[in-house]
Scaffold this motif. Structure first.
Motif, PDB file in Angstrom:
ATOM      1  N   SER A 125      10.243  25.941  31.770  1.00 38.83           N
ATOM      2  CA  SER A 125       9.511  26.146  33.009  1.00 38.83           C
ATOM      3  C   SER A 125      10.423  26.233  34.223  1.00 38.83           C
ATOM      4  O   SER A 125      10.063  26.812  35.227  1.00 38.83           O
ATOM      5  CB  SER A 125       8.482  25.031  33.216  1.00 38.83           C
ATOM      6  OG  SER A 125       9.139  23.793  33.418  1.00 38.83           O
ATOM      7  N   ASN A 126      11.581  25.643  34.154  1.00 42.73           N
ATOM      8  CA  ASN A 126      12.499  25.701  35.280  1.00 42.73           C
ATOM      9  C   ASN A 126      13.908  25.872  34.730  1.00 42.73           C
ATOM     10  O   ASN A 126      14.690  24.936  34.722  1.00 42.73           O
ATOM     11  CB  ASN A 126      12.369  24.441  36.130  1.00 42.73           C
ATOM     12  CG  ASN A 126      13.083  24.588  37.455  1.00 42.73           C
ATOM     13  OD1 ASN A 126      13.444  25.688  37.846  1.00 42.73           O
ATOM     14  ND2 ASN A 126      13.293  23.496  38.127  1.00 42.73           N
ATOM     15  N   ALA A 127      14.192  27.064  34.264  1.00 42.28           N
ATOM     16  CA  ALA A 127      15.469  27.326  33.604  1.00 42.28           C
ATOM     17  C   ALA A 127      16.611  27.290  34.604  1.00 42.28           C
ATOM     18  O   ALA A 127      16.701  28.125  35.493  1.00 42.28           O
ATOM     19  CB  ALA A 127      15.416  28.672  32.901  1.00 42.28           C
ATOM     20  N   VAL A 128      17.453  26.292  34.459  1.00 40.89           N
ATOM     21  CA  VAL A 128      18.663  26.167  35.258  1.00 40.89           C
ATOM     22  C   VAL A 128      19.823  26.312  34.287  1.00 40.89           C
ATOM     23  O   VAL A 128      19.922  25.572  33.315  1.00 40.89           O
ATOM     24  CB  VAL A 128      18.715  24.805  35.994  1.00 40.89           C
ATOM     25  CG1 VAL A 128      20.029  24.654  36.733  1.00 40.89           C
ATOM     26  CG2 VAL A 128      17.541  24.654  36.950  1.00 40.89           C
ATOM     27  N   THR A 129      20.679  27.271  34.554  1.00 40.88           N
ATOM     28  CA  THR A 129      21.790  27.573  33.667  1.00 40.88           C
ATOM     29  C   THR A 129      22.991  26.699  33.994  1.00 40.88           C
ATOM     30  O   THR A 129      23.365  26.564  35.153  1.00 40.88           O
ATOM     31  CB  THR A 129      22.186  29.058  33.816  1.00 40.88           C
ATOM     32  OG1 THR A 129      21.046  29.874  33.550  1.00 40.88           O
ATOM     33  CG2 THR A 129      23.307  29.435  32.875  1.00 40.88           C
TER      34      THR A 129
ATOM     35  N   GLN B 262      11.367  26.432  43.885  1.00 38.75           N
ATOM     36  CA  GLN B 262      10.984  27.369  44.950  1.00 38.75           C
ATOM     37  C   GLN B 262      11.594  28.754  44.735  1.00 38.75           C
ATOM     38  O   GLN B 262      10.958  29.767  44.990  1.00 38.75           O
ATOM     39  CB  GLN B 262      11.436  26.810  46.304  1.00 38.75           C
ATOM     40  CG  GLN B 262      11.323  27.763  47.459  1.00 38.75           C
ATOM     41  CD  GLN B 262      10.128  27.523  48.323  1.00 38.75           C
ATOM     42  OE1 GLN B 262       9.386  26.567  48.119  1.00 38.75           O
ATOM     43  NE2 GLN B 262       9.922  28.367  49.291  1.00 38.75           N
ATOM     44  N   TYR B 263      12.843  28.787  44.272  1.00 38.94           N
ATOM     45  CA  TYR B 263      13.576  30.057  44.193  1.00 38.94           C
ATOM     46  C   TYR B 263      13.775  30.587  42.774  1.00 38.94           C
ATOM     47  O   TYR B 263      14.424  31.619  42.594  1.00 38.94           O
ATOM     48  CB  TYR B 263      14.935  29.914  44.887  1.00 38.94           C
ATOM     49  CG  TYR B 263      14.798  29.773  46.379  1.00 38.94           C
ATOM     50  CD1 TYR B 263      14.600  30.886  47.187  1.00 38.94           C
ATOM     51  CD2 TYR B 263      14.827  28.520  46.982  1.00 38.94           C
ATOM     52  CE1 TYR B 263      14.451  30.757  48.558  1.00 38.94           C
ATOM     53  CE2 TYR B 263      14.678  28.377  48.353  1.00 38.94           C
ATOM     54  CZ  TYR B 263      14.497  29.499  49.135  1.00 38.94           C
ATOM     55  OH  TYR B 263      14.343  29.369  50.487  1.00 38.94           O
ATOM     56  N   GLU B 264      13.207  29.932  41.773  1.00 41.67           N
ATOM     57  CA  GLU B 264      13.475  30.318  40.383  1.00 41.67           C
ATOM     58  C   GLU B 264      13.058  31.740  40.036  1.00 41.67           C
ATOM     59  O   GLU B 264      13.601  32.322  39.098  1.00 41.67           O
ATOM     60  CB  GLU B 264      12.835  29.330  39.407  1.00 41.67           C
ATOM     61  CG  GLU B 264      11.328  29.396  39.358  1.00 41.67           C
ATOM     62  CD  GLU B 264      10.731  28.320  38.455  1.00 41.67           C
ATOM     63  OE1 GLU B 264      11.467  27.699  37.675  1.00 41.67           O
ATOM     64  OE2 GLU B 264       9.523  28.106  38.545  1.00 41.67           O
TER      65      GLU B 264
END
Length: 142
Positions: free
Chosen positions: A17-21, A64-66
């Motif tokens: 849901s909030n993919a942060v690499t 907010q920016y995903e």
């Protein structure tokens, strides 16, 4: 058994849901430098009190920016992350640190001193406003 399965599914959902690499010196060139899309990257340490305090704001920012920028984070406690932070001058600026990669060099959005969510979004938006977007709505570098 079912509790364990539900927990694994829940964690997987959060990850999707909030993919942060995770970014480091080994994949930075391929992921960020060669990409035509804008990246917002947080540099942090798990031993840093300010970084822990900023974690909630970072979560809000990344959410907010995903859909409009690529989101990454760099753990400077790891050798690969520390090398990248050193190469980009992050250690001199201080952590937590948020950088926007939308041109030939990174733009520091926040360094060392924690700023309010509204202040951060204002800085990010002002750097994105003149850029175009791809067909998925992700900002492209200027």
């Amino acid at each position: 058994m079912i509790k364990d399965l539900l927990f694994i599914l829940f964690i997987s959902f959060l990850a999707l849901s909030n993919a942060v690499t995770t970014v480091g010196s080994k994949n930075f060139e391929e992921l960020v430098v060669q990409d035509s899309r804008v990246w917002m990257i947080e540099f942090y340490s798990s031993m840093c009190g300010s970084c822990k305090e900023f974690a909630g704001t970072w979560k809000k920012l990344s959410t907010q920016y995903e859909k409009s920028v690529m989101i990454g984070h760099v753990d400077i406690d790891k050798k690969d992350g520390k090398k990248l932070a050193m190469d980009l001058g992050v250690l001199e600026e201080g952590i937590p640190n948020v950088k926007l990669f939308n041109a030939n060099r990174p733009i520091t959005i926040m360094a060392s001193e924690i700023e309010q969510f509204k202040t951060l979004t204002s800085k990010i938006d002002s750097n994105l406003k003149s850029l175009s977007k791809d067909e998925k709505g992700v900002y492209l570098r200027g």
